[in-house]
Design a protein around this motif. Sequence first.
Motif, mmCIF file in Angstrom:
data_model
loop_
_atom_site.group_PDB
_atom_site.id
_atom_site.type_symbol
_atom_site.label_atom_id
_atom_site.label_comp_id
_atom_site.label_asym_id
_atom_site.label_seq_id
_atom_site.Cartn_x
_atom_site.Cartn_y
_atom_site.Cartn_z
ATOM 1 N N ILE A 187 3.646 13.950 -1.929
ATOM 2 C CA ILE A 187 2.192 13.629 -1.490
ATOM 3 C C ILE A 187 1.630 13.060 -0.562
ATOM 4 O O ILE A 187 3.133 11.606 -0.557
ATOM 5 N N ARG A 188 1.478 12.513 0.372
ATOM 6 C CA ARG A 188 1.413 11.885 1.478
ATOM 7 C C ARG A 188 0.289 10.731 1.555
ATOM 8 O O ARG A 188 -0.874 11.158 0.911
ATOM 9 N N VAL A 189 1.507 9.678 0.916
ATOM 10 C CA VAL A 189 0.234 8.334 -0.609
ATOM 11 C C VAL A 189 -0.940 8.098 0.599
ATOM 12 O O VAL A 189 -2.327 8.260 0.583
ATOM 13 N N ALA A 190 -0.329 7.564 2.395
ATOM 14 C CA ALA A 190 -1.273 6.525 2.855
ATOM 15 C C ALA A 190 -2.965 7.807 3.146
ATOM 16 O O ALA A 190 -3.631 7.108 3.349
ATOM 17 N N ASP A 191 -2.580 9.290 2.915
ATOM 18 C CA ASP A 191 -3.719 10.472 3.715
ATOM 19 C C ASP A 191 -4.307 10.758 2.592
ATOM 20 O O ASP A 191 -4.751 11.595 2.239
ATOM 21 N N PHE A 192 -3.542 10.106 0.835
ATOM 22 C CA PHE A 192 -4.402 10.950 -0.804
ATOM 23 C C PHE A 192 -5.524 10.217 -0.372
ATOM 24 O O PHE A 192 -6.297 8.978 -0.266
ATOM 25 N N ASN A 193 -6.844 10.889 -0.221
ATOM 26 C CA ASN A 193 -8.126 10.683 -1.199
ATOM 27 C C ASN A 193 -8.661 11.782 -2.773
ATOM 28 O O ASN A 193 -8.247 12.844 -2.885
ATOM 29 N N PRO A 194 -8.731 10.792 -3.306
ATOM 30 C CA PRO A 194 -8.974 11.593 -4.912
ATOM 31 C C PRO A 194 -9.894 12.585 -5.300
ATOM 32 O O PRO A 194 -11.478 11.894 -4.691
ATOM 33 N N THR A 195 -10.047 13.194 -5.671
ATOM 34 C CA THR A 195 -11.407 14.096 -5.359
ATOM 35 C C THR A 195 -11.962 13.475 -7.021
ATOM 36 O O THR A 195 -12.111 12.580 -7.452
ATOM 37 N N ARG A 196 -13.554 13.785 -7.072
ATOM 38 C CA ARG A 196 -14.040 13.293 -7.685
ATOM 39 C C ARG A 196 -13.551 13.313 -8.816
ATOM 40 O O ARG A 196 -14.290 12.800 -9.797
ATOM 41 N N ILE A 252 -9.434 8.721 -13.432
ATOM 42 C CA ILE A 252 -9.028 7.024 -13.328
ATOM 43 C C ILE A 252 -10.001 5.911 -14.012
ATOM 44 O O ILE A 252 -9.429 4.978 -14.603
ATOM 45 N N ARG A 253 -10.941 6.774 -13.988
ATOM 46 C CA ARG A 253 -11.741 5.519 -15.066
ATOM 47 C C ARG A 253 -11.417 5.668 -16.511
ATOM 48 O O ARG A 253 -11.598 4.811 -17.113
ATOM 49 N N LYS A 254 -11.768 7.116 -16.883
ATOM 50 C CA LYS A 254 -11.365 7.546 -17.975
ATOM 51 C C LYS A 254 -9.795 5.922 -18.678
ATOM 52 O O LYS A 254 -10.102 6.349 -19.875
ATOM 53 N N ASN A 255 -9.137 6.069 -17.713
ATOM 54 C CA ASN A 255 -8.249 5.582 -18.490
ATOM 55 C C ASN A 255 -7.729 4.176 -18.173
ATOM 56 O O ASN A 255 -6.291 3.684 -17.453
ATOM 57 N N ASP A 256 -8.668 3.506 -17.491
ATOM 58 C CA ASP A 256 -9.048 2.147 -17.461
ATOM 59 C C ASP A 256 -8.502 0.834 -18.194
ATOM 60 O O ASP A 256 -7.865 -0.035 -17.778
ATOM 61 N N HIS A 257 -8.253 1.716 -19.463
ATOM 62 C CA HIS A 257 -8.181 0.697 -20.382
ATOM 63 C C HIS A 257 -6.218 1.000 -21.070
ATOM 64 O O HIS A 257 -6.012 0.227 -21.499
ATOM 65 N N LEU A 258 -5.773 1.543 -19.962
ATOM 66 C CA LEU A 258 -4.120 1.920 -19.715
ATOM 67 C C LEU A 258 -3.629 0.745 -19.070
ATOM 68 O O LEU A 258 -3.787 0.478 -18.192
ATOM 69 N N THR A 259 -2.718 0.532 -19.355
ATOM 70 C CA THR A 259 -1.751 -1.021 -18.892
ATOM 71 C C THR A 259 -0.511 0.222 -18.424
ATOM 72 O O THR A 259 -0.085 1.050 -19.511
ATOM 73 N N ARG A 260 0.289 -0.101 -17.034
ATOM 74 C CA ARG A 260 1.387 0.412 -16.772
ATOM 75 C C ARG A 260 2.552 -0.871 -17.312
ATOM 76 O O ARG A 260 2.529 -2.001 -16.617
ATOM 77 N N ARG A 261 3.925 -0.656 -18.074
ATOM 78 C CA ARG A 261 4.681 -1.155 -18.287
ATOM 79 C C ARG A 261 6.079 -0.248 -17.479
ATOM 80 O O ARG A 261 6.586 0.845 -18.055
ATOM 81 N N ALA A 262 6.958 -1.221 -16.763
ATOM 82 C CA ALA A 262 7.755 -0.197 -16.035
ATOM 83 C C ALA A 262 9.166 -0.545 -16.161
ATOM 84 O O ALA A 262 9.446 -2.160 -16.489
ATOM 85 N N ALA A 264 -1.678 21.664 -6.449
ATOM 86 C CA ALA A 264 -2.449 22.009 -5.319
ATOM 87 C C ALA A 264 -3.689 21.614 -5.037
ATOM 88 O O ALA A 264 -3.766 21.406 -4.340
ATOM 89 N N LYS A 265 -3.684 20.803 -6.836
ATOM 90 C CA LYS A 265 -4.971 19.870 -6.585
ATOM 91 C C LYS A 265 -5.487 19.103 -6.200
ATOM 92 O O LYS A 265 -6.133 18.072 -5.577
ATOM 93 N N PHE A 266 -4.318 17.498 -5.516
ATOM 94 C CA PHE A 266 -3.949 16.913 -5.128
ATOM 95 C C PHE A 266 -3.999 16.719 -3.601
ATOM 96 O O PHE A 266 -2.942 17.981 -2.467
#
Length: 276
Positions: A74-83, A89-99, A225-227
């Motif tokens: 995926i080209r990050v700069a050109d990516f636009n999420p679908t509805r 993204i909103r459904k998972n805003d309760h998650l915390t990412r840890r590397a 293919a949906k991205f």
Amino acid sequence: MRHSLPLAPQFYVTAPQTCPYLEDRQERKLFTALQGEHAAELNDALSKQGFRRSQNVLYRPSCAECNACLSARIRVADFNPTRSQKRTIRKNDHLTRRARAPWATEDQFDLFRTYLDSRHADGGMADMDVFEFAAMIEETPIKTRVIEYRPSDGPEKDDLSAVCLTDVLDDGLSMVYSFFDPALRDFSLGTYMILDHIELAREVGLPYVYLGYWVPGSPKMSYKAKFSSLEVYRGGEWVDLHQLEDLDVNKHPLSTDPIAEQVAGIQLPDIDIFKS
């Protein structure tokens, strides 16, 4: 007598075996070992040419009668999420990412086994035990991280929801393998991890997120293919997926280049020892 490893990478081809993506097909892989002090440079260079990492091996499809597997990014700069993706993204805003460093843990393995038993019980990884899982996570000669996702608060805040084994390349993030809690299927965690890796790549200034192979005609791979801004590696170059008009996944056996010619066409990193 003392033996030393060859300085330049040596390439080999696997014997044909049943394809995991398309029925009545045989797969074959071209591969090389990933080792030594220049492993990162080799991984960076070959990832740009459609190769993928599995522990200490780099591989890409080299099938005699099929060209369906296309490396995707995926080209990050050109990516636009679908509805739909914005809702994910909103459904998972309760998650915390840890590397984390690439070190296997018990809760990772427990989640991995739950995921396999539910989603891929008849797949090639179905019989993996804890030692094989640890090897998958820990046997890496390059910069690799384990990205964990957990609820940020509430009674389940310590529960592990999803995991992605991620390589850091010089031009992007490569999602090597991901898994998640199948009981949380309504949260579309597989899609969410890709969306979050796009955001993570933006944060660190990397232009691509590598997704592995997209296989037209395979239901297992259709989600990629949906991205938007998805590129696939075809004919020696990266091409926007939506610009491709002909995606014939069959080819005549005589159209396949000999392995020696395929290897000769691989561009190695600009390191003197690889050119000697």
